[in-house]
Design a protein around this motif. Structure first.
Motif, PDB file in Angstrom:
ATOM      1  N   ALA A 237       0.828  -1.207   0.000  1.00  0.00           N
ATOM      2  CA  ALA A 237       0.000   0.000   0.000  1.00  0.00           C
ATOM      3  C   ALA A 237       0.866   1.261   0.000  1.00  0.00           C
ATOM      4  N   MET A 238       1.951   1.241   0.777  1.00  0.00           N
ATOM      5  CA  MET A 238       2.847   2.391   0.824  1.00  0.00           C
ATOM      6  C   MET A 238       3.463   2.639  -0.554  1.00  0.00           C
ATOM      7  N   LEU A 239       3.915   1.575  -1.201  1.00  0.00           N
ATOM      8  CA  LEU A 239       4.505   1.744  -2.532  1.00  0.00           C
ATOM      9  C   LEU A 239       3.467   2.244  -3.538  1.00  0.00           C
ATOM     10  N   ALA A 240       2.268   1.718  -3.464  1.00  0.00           N
ATOM     11  CA  ALA A 240       1.206   2.161  -4.377  1.00  0.00           C
ATOM     12  C   ALA A 240       0.911   3.650  -4.178  1.00  0.00           C
ATOM     13  N   ALA A 241       0.920   4.086  -2.925  1.00  0.00           N
ATOM     14  CA  ALA A 241       0.663   5.506  -2.641  1.00  0.00           C
ATOM     15  C   ALA A 241       1.791   6.398  -3.142  1.00  0.00           C
ATOM     16  N   PHE A 242       2.987   5.853  -3.283  1.00  0.00           N
ATOM     17  CA  PHE A 242       4.149   6.618  -3.734  1.00  0.00           C
ATOM     18  C   PHE A 242       4.187   6.821  -5.254  1.00  0.00           C
ATOM     19  N   VAL A 243       3.420   6.065  -6.012  1.00  0.00           N
ATOM     20  CA  VAL A 243       3.537   6.096  -7.478  1.00  0.00           C
ATOM     21  C   VAL A 243       3.456   7.516  -8.044  1.00  0.00           C
ATOM     22  N   PRO A 244       2.440   8.319  -7.705  1.00  0.00           N
ATOM     23  CA  PRO A 244       2.410   9.683  -8.270  1.00  0.00           C
ATOM     24  C   PRO A 244       3.637  10.500  -7.875  1.00  0.00           C
ATOM     25  N   ASN A 245       4.105  10.318  -6.641  1.00  0.00           N
ATOM     26  CA  ASN A 245       5.270  11.070  -6.176  1.00  0.00           C
ATOM     27  C   ASN A 245       6.538  10.633  -6.915  1.00  0.00           C
ATOM     28  N   VAL A 246       6.644   9.347  -7.217  1.00  0.00           N
ATOM     29  CA  VAL A 246       7.819   8.859  -7.940  1.00  0.00           C
ATOM     30  C   VAL A 246       7.841   9.452  -9.348  1.00  0.00           C
ATOM     31  N   HIS A 247       6.677   9.574  -9.962  1.00  0.00           N
ATOM     32  CA  HIS A 247       6.612  10.220 -11.282  1.00  0.00           C
ATOM     33  C   HIS A 247       7.025  11.696 -11.171  1.00  0.00           C
ATOM     34  N   GLU A 248       6.565  12.362 -10.127  1.00  0.00           N
ATOM     35  CA  GLU A 248       6.961  13.760  -9.915  1.00  0.00           C
ATOM     36  C   GLU A 248       8.469  13.870  -9.683  1.00  0.00           C
ATOM     37  N   LEU A 249       9.025  12.962  -8.875  1.00  0.00           N
ATOM     38  CA  LEU A 249      10.461  12.958  -8.605  1.00  0.00           C
ATOM     39  C   LEU A 249      11.248  12.803  -9.906  1.00  0.00           C
ATOM     40  N   HIS A 250      10.845  11.856 -10.728  1.00  0.00           N
ATOM     41  CA  HIS A 250      11.508  11.619 -12.011  1.00  0.00           C
ATOM     42  C   HIS A 250      11.486  12.896 -12.848  1.00  0.00           C
ATOM     43  N   GLN A 251      10.324  13.533 -12.915  1.00  0.00           N
ATOM     44  CA  GLN A 251      10.181  14.753 -13.710  1.00  0.00           C
ATOM     45  C   GLN A 251      11.045  15.874 -13.144  1.00  0.00           C
ATOM     46  N   ARG A 252      11.052  16.036 -11.822  1.00  0.00           N
ATOM     47  CA  ARG A 252      11.843  17.118 -11.218  1.00  0.00           C
ATOM     48  C   ARG A 252      13.340  16.897 -11.393  1.00  0.00           C
ATOM     49  N   MET A 253      13.792  15.658 -11.327  1.00  0.00           N
ATOM     50  CA  MET A 253      15.220  15.384 -11.491  1.00  0.00           C
ATOM     51  C   MET A 253      15.714  15.715 -12.887  1.00  0.00           C
ATOM     52  N   LEU A 254      14.873  15.474 -13.873  1.00  0.00           N
ATOM     53  CA  LEU A 254      15.328  15.605 -15.255  1.00  0.00           C
ATOM     54  C   LEU A 254      14.789  16.831 -15.987  1.00  0.00           C
ATOM     55  N   SER A 255      13.941  17.620 -15.340  1.00  0.00           N
ATOM     56  CA  SER A 255      13.244  18.707 -16.025  1.00  0.00           C
ATOM     57  C   SER A 255      14.170  19.764 -16.621  1.00  0.00           C
ATOM     58  N   ALA A 256      15.351  19.945 -16.084  1.00  0.00           N
ATOM     59  CA  ALA A 256      16.266  20.964 -16.615  1.00  0.00           C
ATOM     60  C   ALA A 256      16.905  20.542 -17.938  1.00  0.00           C
ATOM     61  N   LEU A 257      16.767  19.261 -18.273  1.00  0.00           N
ATOM     62  CA  LEU A 257      17.359  18.743 -19.509  1.00  0.00           C
ATOM     63  C   LEU A 257      16.295  18.632 -20.598  1.00  0.00           C
ATOM     64  N   GLU A 258      16.719  18.798 -21.839  1.00  0.00           N
ATOM     65  CA  GLU A 258      15.831  18.566 -22.984  1.00  0.00           C
ATOM     66  C   GLU A 258      15.507  17.072 -23.054  1.00  0.00           C
ATOM     67  N   PRO A 259      14.398  16.678 -23.684  1.00  0.00           N
ATOM     68  CA  PRO A 259      14.038  15.248 -23.759  1.00  0.00           C
ATOM     69  C   PRO A 259      15.158  14.357 -24.290  1.00  0.00           C
ATOM     70  N   GLY A 260      15.847  14.785 -25.323  1.00  0.00           N
ATOM     71  CA  GLY A 260      16.967  13.999 -25.856  1.00  0.00           C
ATOM     72  C   GLY A 260      18.107  13.897 -24.852  1.00  0.00           C
ATOM     73  N   GLU A 261      18.354  14.989 -24.134  1.00  0.00           N
ATOM     74  CA  GLU A 261      19.393  14.978 -23.111  1.00  0.00           C
ATOM     75  C   GLU A 261      19.015  14.058 -21.948  1.00  0.00           C
ATOM     76  N   GLN A 262      17.732  14.043 -21.596  1.00  0.00           N
ATOM     77  CA  GLN A 262      17.264  13.163 -20.524  1.00  0.00           C
ATOM     78  C   GLN A 262      17.552  11.703 -20.868  1.00  0.00           C
TER      79      GLN A 262
END
Length: 158
Positions: A106-131
């Motif tokens: 249940a804890m992992l399931a609740a984290f799914v949206p946050n993990v997607h946000e984390l992924h986006q925040r980590m890579l957002s400064a890079l262009e898609p090809g750079e990511q």
């Protein structure tokens, strides 16, 4: 014979891979805490995700899969068990089989949206090809060094 300036390793700290990797780790850890909160660490999350992918694996195999030593893995598993997120079953020869509990799932399931946000925040400064290239190079770096360590371990056991 004196070497030319172009042959010398740069002494600029921000040109040294080890320093940049350490800084990237610090940034990733802080972003992880900012997005996912203080209840789970990045290493605990890696262990929980691996148990989700491979339920019932033994602790030694888990340690290898998440690149930790056996004693660290055992300590973390004990903490995760005390939180009620995993179950450890003792097997013959003092091995332990690990699996997620319903609370862990249940804890992992609740984290799914946050993990997607984390992924986006980590890579957002890079262009898609750079990511894509950044992740490709990180995977290659880790895989090459893991393969070199495995080869070294195999040669040492001959």
């Amino acid at each position: 014979m004196p070497s030319s300036a172009s042959d010398q390793i740069s002494l600029d700290l921000y040109d040294q891979p080890g320093h940049l990797i350490r800084r990237a780790q610090q940034i990733a850890t802080q972003l992880f805490r900012d997005v996912l909160g203080p209840d789970v660490t990045p290493v605990q999350y890696a262990i929980l995700r691996m148990l989700q992918e491979s339920p019932g694996i033994d602790q030694v195999t888990l340690a290898k899969l998440v690149a930790l030593d056996n004693s660290t893995t055992a300590d973390i598993a004990a903490r995760l068990e005390s939180k009620g997120w995993i179950h450890r079953e003792i097997l013959p020869r003092r091995q332990r089989r690990l699996s997620l509990t319903a609370d862990g799932e249940a804890m992992l399931a609740a984290f799914v949206p946050n993990v997607h946000e984390l992924h986006q925040r980590m890579l957002s400064a890079l262009e898609p090809g750079e990511q894509a290239e950044f992740k490709r190079l990180l995977r290659k770096f880790v895989q090459l060094h893991d393969a070199g360590a495995a080869a070294s371990d195999a040669a040492g056991s001959l």
